[in-house]
Scaffold this motif. Structure first.
Motif, PDB file in Angstrom:
ATOM      1  N   ALA A 182       0.844  -1.134  -0.150  1.00  0.00           N
ATOM      2  CA  ALA A 182       0.108   0.015  -0.066  1.00  0.00           C
ATOM      3  C   ALA A 182       0.886   1.255   0.070  1.00  0.00           C
ATOM      4  O   ALA A 182       0.475   2.232  -0.578  1.00  0.00           O
ATOM      5  CB  ALA A 182      -0.773  -0.132   1.332  1.00  0.00           C
ATOM      6  N   LEU A 183       2.011   1.253   0.896  1.00  0.00           N
ATOM      7  CA  LEU A 183       3.024   2.109   0.553  1.00  0.00           C
ATOM      8  C   LEU A 183       3.589   2.675  -0.668  1.00  0.00           C
ATOM      9  O   LEU A 183       3.666   3.940  -1.175  1.00  0.00           O
ATOM     10  CB  LEU A 183       4.008   2.150   1.891  1.00  0.00           C
ATOM     11  N   LEU A 184       3.921   1.551  -1.345  1.00  0.00           N
ATOM     12  CA  LEU A 184       4.412   1.660  -2.612  1.00  0.00           C
ATOM     13  C   LEU A 184       3.368   2.405  -3.597  1.00  0.00           C
ATOM     14  O   LEU A 184       3.855   3.273  -4.511  1.00  0.00           O
ATOM     15  CB  LEU A 184       4.732   0.256  -3.100  1.00  0.00           C
ATOM     16  N   TRP A 185       2.130   1.928  -3.506  1.00  0.00           N
ATOM     17  CA  TRP A 185       1.167   2.583  -4.423  1.00  0.00           C
ATOM     18  C   TRP A 185       1.109   4.049  -4.100  1.00  0.00           C
ATOM     19  O   TRP A 185       1.072   4.802  -4.778  1.00  0.00           O
ATOM     20  CB  TRP A 185      -0.302   1.861  -3.974  1.00  0.00           C
ATOM     21  N   TRP A 186       1.092   4.412  -2.783  1.00  0.00           N
ATOM     22  CA  TRP A 186       0.794   5.901  -2.360  1.00  0.00           C
ATOM     23  C   TRP A 186       1.879   6.733  -2.774  1.00  0.00           C
ATOM     24  O   TRP A 186       1.774   7.655  -3.283  1.00  0.00           O
ATOM     25  CB  TRP A 186       0.639   5.963  -0.868  1.00  0.00           C
ATOM     26  N   ALA A 187       3.162   6.138  -2.764  1.00  0.00           N
ATOM     27  CA  ALA A 187       4.397   6.742  -3.116  1.00  0.00           C
ATOM     28  C   ALA A 187       4.355   7.043  -4.813  1.00  0.00           C
ATOM     29  O   ALA A 187       4.823   8.161  -5.100  1.00  0.00           O
ATOM     30  CB  ALA A 187       5.625   6.015  -2.753  1.00  0.00           C
ATOM     31  N   ASP A 188       3.999   6.014  -5.568  1.00  0.00           N
ATOM     32  CA  ASP A 188       3.957   6.166  -6.750  1.00  0.00           C
ATOM     33  C   ASP A 188       2.766   7.283  -7.264  1.00  0.00           C
ATOM     34  O   ASP A 188       3.171   7.884  -8.247  1.00  0.00           O
ATOM     35  CB  ASP A 188       3.721   4.717  -7.488  1.00  0.00           C
ATOM     36  N   ILE A 189       1.657   7.224  -6.771  1.00  0.00           N
ATOM     37  CA  ILE A 189       0.459   8.088  -7.352  1.00  0.00           C
ATOM     38  C   ILE A 189       0.628   9.520  -6.586  1.00  0.00           C
ATOM     39  O   ILE A 189      -0.078  10.420  -7.143  1.00  0.00           O
ATOM     40  CB  ILE A 189      -0.878   7.575  -6.914  1.00  0.00           C
ATOM     41  N   SER A 190       1.474   9.648  -5.702  1.00  0.00           N
ATOM     42  CA  SER A 190       1.520  11.235  -5.003  1.00  0.00           C
ATOM     43  C   SER A 190       2.812  11.817  -5.430  1.00  0.00           C
ATOM     44  O   SER A 190       3.025  12.787  -4.567  1.00  0.00           O
ATOM     45  CB  SER A 190       1.374  10.766  -3.412  1.00  0.00           C
ATOM     46  N   ARG A 191       3.397  11.212  -6.504  1.00  0.00           N
ATOM     47  CA  ARG A 191       4.983  11.807  -6.591  1.00  0.00           C
ATOM     48  C   ARG A 191       4.505  13.442  -7.257  1.00  0.00           C
ATOM     49  O   ARG A 191       3.493  13.588  -8.128  1.00  0.00           O
ATOM     50  CB  ARG A 191       5.562  11.249  -7.793  1.00  0.00           C
TER      51      ARG A 191
END
Length: 267
Positions: A126-135
């Motif tokens: 989930a943290l990976l997904w958040w990091a990718d979409i919030s760049r």
């Protein structure tokens, strides 16, 4: 182990080491899900050395440039982008080394369970997904800073917990710090070299005292297979990364995590 397990686990390691899905978890799970004899740390280290060989061959030109520039900086011949990057790889390796010496025994004892792997798979997916979409920034690797290296290094130390994924959490940290996908992945791959090398040397010395000839045959075979599959994986991952992003890996981690929870609580 039998030879089917050797081939299966070696290919699995090579394919998962540099994807953000946790190779250590995938090496632990078959013994717990299928009732296989645990392959042991010696085999785990052997196939990780195969992955190390693959990444060193793939990035051989970068490594030679960084090594030459780093040696030049020690000799007082000034700084360059490559020498700074080499120093940052060394800096970012220190937290994992310290954490490994302090917590390795505890992690081996408590961390190799389905519940732990399920939790880390879900949380860090989930943290990976958040990091990718919030760049918001997309800095190249040449713009990496001292602060970036420290934070990514601290993140790598957390990856000692099975299921976290060393590549996954370091790429996550890089994305959160504003690096673009390619740069976050390349720094993660370069950072794998000293960590895998150090772990391989330590465990290799331990295995020399207890290993047998039959075990060595399987370990060497697994190392070669892991190297071939890891090289292919690195090439395809970097080629497709900007097109597919992190979502496919996030979806896979979510599915795997929930399946493991079901196995743990319902089996």
């Amino acid at each position: 182990m039998d030879w089917f397990q050797v081939v299966f686990l070696a290919l699995l390691q090579g394919l998962t080491e540099f994807l953000p899905v946790s190779s250590s978890a995938h090496l632990i799970l078959p013994s717990q899900l299928f009732g296989w004899t645990d392959q042991g740390l010696a085999f785990d280290v052997g196939v990780h050395i195969g992955s190390l060989t693959a990444v060193m061959i793939y990035f051989r030109e970068d490594i030679w440039r960084m090594l030459a520039a780093w040696t030049g900086s020690l000799a007082g011949r000034g700084r360059s982008t490559d020498s700074v990057l080499a120093w940052y790889v060394i800096l970012a390796t220190i937290p994992a080394v310290v954490a490994g010496f302090m917590f390795n025994s505890a992690i081996d004892h408590y961390g190799r369970s389905i519940l732990v792997i399920a939790g880390t798979t879900l949380i860090f997916g989930a943290l990976l997904w958040w990091a990718d979409i919030s760049r918001t920034e997309v800095r190249p690797l040449e713009k990496i800073t001292f602060k970036d290296a420290v934070i990514i290094g601290l993140a790598q130390a957390v990856a000692l917990i099975p299921g976290t994924s060393r590549s996954g959490i370091t790429i996550t940290a890089g994305l959160m710090l504003g690096l673009n996908r390619q740069s976050a992945a390349r720094f993660s791959f370069l950072l794998s070299i000293p960590v895998i090398l150090g772990a391989g040397l330590l465990k290799g010395l331990e295995f020399l005292e207890t290993g047998t000839g039959d075990q060595w045959t399987m370990i060497v075979s697994g190392t070669v297979l892991a190297a071939i599959s890891a090289y292919c994986c690195i090439h395809l991952f970097l080629k497709w990364l900007d097109r597919v992003g992190m979502l496919p890996f996030v979806i896979y981690r979510m599915l795997l995590g929930f399946v493991l929870l079901a196995v743990y609580f319902l089996a």
